[in-house]
Design an enzyme around this catalytic site. Structure first.
Site, short mmCIF file in Angstrom:
data_model
loop_
_atom_site.label_atom_id
_atom_site.label_comp_id
_atom_site.label_asym_id
_atom_site.label_seq_id
_atom_site.Cartn_x
_atom_site.Cartn_y
_atom_site.Cartn_z
N ASP A 1 -90.27 32.02 3.17
CA ASP A 1 -89.79 30.65 3.32
C ASP A 1 -91.00 29.77 3.59
O ASP A 1 -91.70 29.95 4.59
CB ASP A 1 -88.77 30.56 4.47
N TYR B 1 -88.46 17.82 1.32
CA TYR B 1 -88.29 16.58 2.09
C TYR B 1 -89.19 16.51 3.32
O TYR B 1 -89.23 15.47 4.00
CB TYR B 1 -86.84 16.39 2.51
N LYS B 2 -89.93 17.58 3.62
CA LYS B 2 -90.83 17.57 4.77
C LYS B 2 -92.21 17.07 4.32
O LYS B 2 -92.37 15.90 4.00
CB LYS B 2 -90.90 18.95 5.40
N ARG C 1 -92.37 18.48 19.34
CA ARG C 1 -93.12 18.81 18.11
C ARG C 1 -93.80 17.57 17.54
O ARG C 1 -93.23 16.48 17.51
CB ARG C 1 -92.20 19.36 17.03
#
Length: 397
Positions: A184, A209-210, A356
């Site tokens: 992944d 989308y990241k 994060r």
């Protein structure tokens, strides 16, 4: 060399915001609104259904797959876009299991993204009680790769801490035991250099989308190694994965190569938005991106540890062992993150106590890092997070 000032100018970044959450959702490429608007008006609006042929909508999934393939070290023609990441995880694991008959165990680690574990668990329960999902600590993966394992399913970069697995070493270990490797790349594609072909990976999946900046809900991708491309059976036998979709046969015949991993109709509007993002990525070299990312992360860690009392580094200190994010632990991490967001520094929170921060050199620079830490210092030094409204959890954290 990558011109990061030029790439930063190509994003529509809100004034007064330092965006350190591209590891969750990338910002808007300036060209995307015009590109999507033109597609909707000139293609959807004027061509209607003929756009599938005249505007090449059906080909977008493969064309963009190859453009992403460049960033992840994939052979041309072996990456395709479509559906969600969870769907692609299911496809990859199901196909890998069938390619390794006689074995019933999928091995993963507890740093994997929960959705991957959910999808694998659901698949294995459908296959029967003799199948097992075995989840171990990240550090124990190697010792648990045995000849009873069918599939190794690993997220290369841990979504919480940024801890990075060694793809080449683990894949070699897996193959030595007759195990197929599924990777992944949700927190790898666009964040760190990836060499799927060089690492001899069997399957890989990821989202766009990241770090790839395709927009909310942008489609996922799947990679199938050339040696499996004509033999991997698609468990999700969608009509576009058929050898001849418009023959409308009642019996399924898988398409050739990566086409068999198509499932449903391509999301053309989202793919058009992703095209605008990939135009920026075409200006970037991943080795340059990685080097600058490490510089930014190292600066951030040094500044935070010098100025922000109460935060504990949760990411690996060795830059080679982490992706393009830095995480800190704080007992009131959710509230502290809300206080930061309220003051224009956007990161995110992962339970139970992880703050994060993602670093994407395409639009983040040293001045952004120093300005963000100055705000963090104020929030921590004056306990600005200690307000009731910051402690009320939203649906998305």
């Amino acid at each position: 060399m990558t011109d990061f000032a030029a790439t930063k100018a190509m994003f529509d970044l809100p004034t007064g915001v330092i965006y350190l959450d591209g590891n969750s959702l990338g910002p808007l490429p300036r060209a995307a609104t015009g590109r999507v608007g033109k597609m909707m008006q000139d293609e959807w609006g004027q061509m209607l259904i003929t756009g599938w042929n005249k505007a090449g909508w059906m080909q977008k999934s493969k064309d963009l797959g190859d453009r992403i393939g460049r960033l992840i070290g994939a052979e041309p023609g072996h990456v395709i876009m479509g559906d969600t990441l969870s769907i692609k995880v299911y496809q990859a694991v199901a196909s890998a299991l069938e390619l390794n008959p006689g074995r019933k165990v999928v091995l993963s680690d507890n740093g994997n993204f929960p959705s991957d574990l959910y999808m694998a668990s659901g698949l294995l329960k459908s296959l029967g009680p003799e199948y097992e999902l075995r989840v171990v600590d990240p550090e124990a993966v190697v010792e648990n790769i045995t000849d009873e394992i069918a599939v190794l399913m690993i997220t290369e970069v841990d979504y919480r801490t940024g801890r990075k697995h060694d793809m080449k070493a683990l894949t070699e270990q897996a193959h030595a035991k007759g195990v197929l490797a599924v990777w992944d790349l949700a927190h790898s594609a666009g964040a760190v250099p990836v060499d799927l072909a060089g690492c001899n990976a069997d399957f890989a999946v990821g989202c766009s989308y990241k770090y790839l900046n395709g927009g909310p809900g942008a489609p996922a991708f799947i990679y199938v190694a050339p040696r499996h491309a004509e033999t991997a059976r698609p468990a999700l036998s969608g009509w576009l994965g058929h050898e001849a979709p418009f023959a409308f046969d009642l019996d399924y015949r898988p398409g050739h190569g990566i086409d068999r991993m198509r499932v449903g109709t391509p999301p053309v509007i989202q793919l058009t938005s992703l095209e605008a993002a990939m135009d920026i990525w075409d200006m970037a070299d991943m080795e340059n991106v990685r080097a600058k990312s490490i510089e930014l992360c190292e600066l951030f860690i040094a500044e935070v540890e010098a100025r922000c009392v109460g935060l504990e580094l949760a990411s690996p200190r060795d830059a080679a062992l982490r992706g393009s994010q830095v995480s800190f632990k704080f007992r009131e991490g959710y509230a502290a993150m809300q206080a930061l967001i309220d003051r224009g520094v956007i990161g995110d929170f992962r339970a139970p106590d992880i703050m994060r921060f993602g670093f994407t050199p395409l639009y983040i620079d040293e001045d952004d890092v120093r300005a963000a830490v100055a705000i963090m210092e104020d929030v921590m030094a004056h306990a600005l997070w200690d307000r009731a409204e910051y402690k009320t959890r939203h649906a998305v954290t």
